[in-house]
Design a protein around this motif. Structure first.
Motif, PDB file in Angstrom:
ATOM      1  N   LEU A 141     -13.721 -35.300  46.010  1.00 62.26           N
ATOM      2  CA  LEU A 141     -14.943 -34.548  46.265  1.00 62.26           C
ATOM      3  C   LEU A 141     -16.157 -35.294  45.719  1.00 62.26           C
ATOM      4  O   LEU A 141     -17.219 -35.302  46.352  1.00 62.26           O
ATOM      5  N   LEU A 152     -19.216 -30.381  51.607  1.00 61.61           N
ATOM      6  CA  LEU A 152     -18.281 -29.534  50.876  1.00 61.61           C
ATOM      7  C   LEU A 152     -17.362 -28.778  51.834  1.00 61.61           C
ATOM      8  O   LEU A 152     -16.140 -28.743  51.638  1.00 61.61           O
ATOM      9  N   TRP A 167     -14.890 -31.110  53.574  1.00 62.52           N
ATOM     10  CA  TRP A 167     -13.869 -31.543  52.628  1.00 62.52           C
ATOM     11  C   TRP A 167     -12.848 -30.429  52.390  1.00 62.52           C
ATOM     12  O   TRP A 167     -11.637 -30.676  52.348  1.00 62.52           O
ATOM     13  N   ALA A 168     -13.318 -29.205  52.231  1.00 58.63           N
ATOM     14  CA  ALA A 168     -12.417 -28.077  51.970  1.00 58.63           C
ATOM     15  C   ALA A 168     -11.508 -27.798  53.166  1.00 58.63           C
ATOM     16  O   ALA A 168     -10.300 -27.581  53.003  1.00 58.63           O
ATOM     17  N   ARG A 214      -5.823 -28.762  48.540  1.00 59.18           N
ATOM     18  CA  ARG A 214      -6.556 -29.566  47.566  1.00 59.18           C
ATOM     19  C   ARG A 214      -7.759 -28.780  47.035  1.00 59.18           C
ATOM     20  O   ARG A 214      -8.023 -28.766  45.830  1.00 59.18           O
ATOM     21  N   TYR A 215      -8.466 -28.121  47.943  1.00 55.54           N
ATOM     22  CA  TYR A 215      -9.611 -27.301  47.536  1.00 55.54           C
ATOM     23  C   TYR A 215      -9.173 -26.171  46.618  1.00 55.54           C
ATOM     24  O   TYR A 215      -9.775 -25.931  45.561  1.00 55.54           O
ATOM     25  N   TYR A 268     -10.438 -24.986  42.904  1.00 55.78           N
ATOM     26  CA  TYR A 268     -11.396 -23.876  42.967  1.00 55.78           C
ATOM     27  C   TYR A 268     -10.736 -22.524  43.221  1.00 55.78           C
ATOM     28  O   TYR A 268     -11.429 -21.525  43.375  1.00 55.78           O
ATOM     29  N   HIS A 277     -18.953 -21.272  47.733  1.00 50.99           N
ATOM     30  CA  HIS A 277     -17.528 -21.181  47.416  1.00 50.99           C
ATOM     31  C   HIS A 277     -16.985 -19.811  47.795  1.00 50.99           C
ATOM     32  O   HIS A 277     -15.815 -19.683  48.173  1.00 50.99           O
ATOM     33  N   SER A 313     -13.844 -19.654  50.175  1.00 53.52           N
ATOM     34  CA  SER A 313     -12.614 -19.030  49.688  1.00 53.52           C
ATOM     35  C   SER A 313     -12.153 -17.921  50.618  1.00 53.52           C
ATOM     36  O   SER A 313     -10.959 -17.799  50.917  1.00 53.52           O
TER      37      SER A 313
END
Length: 219
Positions: free
Chosen positions: A75, A96, A99-100, A106-107, A111, A186, A190
């Motif tokens: 990241l 972000l 990537w997530a 991995r994210y 997190y 986030h 999420s």
């Protein structure tokens, strides 16, 4: 004698085994979560004995640290690439999300729900601080030293509790923006990764973009 920097066959083999162990670890995490990570189960999948595998990783925490370090470093590199043209909150937000979504496990490892009994070492914390510094640099460009609106009680609170900013000189309004970036984006990610938007008729990409647009408006 090998040349400086060159690896011996033994070192190459060790690196290959460690890489394979981490690949199996990610598979376990995807199936049962990080808290269920088992070196003995990985050894069985690889046709090794448990004691043999412990020659490559001293225990579960060392393996988790490797995975967490790899995730944070990935990241940090993603944020650095997104900032090559200059600090940009919009670019960081889209980086972000990309990537997530590219690797949800991995994210979620860094997190999501903390792994019981695991505490990240200082070198992992240093990489996460690098990520935060990149974000604070971008937020500072949108937050003048003398904002048009009076400081809020949260601004005062953040100014008095700057430890999480790891010494970054960003003004309180930039700290507030960075904190909002982290919590709001986030939150959307999420919920999206957990599938909570399914069946609601809501496009999470549009929701994320709208939140990011609001967060990127200059003070």
């Amino acid at each position: 004698m090998t040349e400086a920097g060159a690896k011996t066959p033994r070192e190459r083999y060790r690196a290959q085994v460690r890489t394979e162990v981490k690949e199996h670890a990610w598979e376990q995490i995807a199936t049962a979560g990080a808290s269920a990570l088992s070196l003995n189960a990985i050894a069985k999948r690889m046709g090794m004995s448990g004691p043999a595998l412990y020659r490559y990783f001293a225990g579960r925490d060392e393996l988790i640290t490797e995975l967490v370090t790899d995730a944070y470093r990935s990241l940090a590199d993603t944020f650095r690439a997104a900032s090559e043209a200059g600090p940009d909150v919009i670019a960081l937000g889209h980086a972000l999300r990309g990537w997530a979504l590219a690797d949800p496990q991995r994210y979620l490892l860094i997190y999501g729900t903390p792994v019981p009994g695991y505490h990240a070492p200082d070198d992992v914390t240093a990489i996460s601080s690098e990520i935060l510094a990149t974000l604070l640099d971008a937020c500072a460009t949108l937050s003048p030293d003398t904002p048009a609106t009076p400081p809020t009680s949260l601004d005062a609170h953040l100014e008095a509790h700057r430890e999480w900013a790891a010494g970054h000189p960003a003004p309180p309004v930039a700290l507030r923006r960075a904190l909002a970036f982290w919590t709001r984006l986030h939150g959307v990610l999420s919920l999206e990764l957990a599938g909570h938007f399914r069946g609601m008729g809501i496009d999470p990409a549009q929701l994320f973009a709208a939140e990011l647009d609001e967060l990127s408006r200059p003070d």
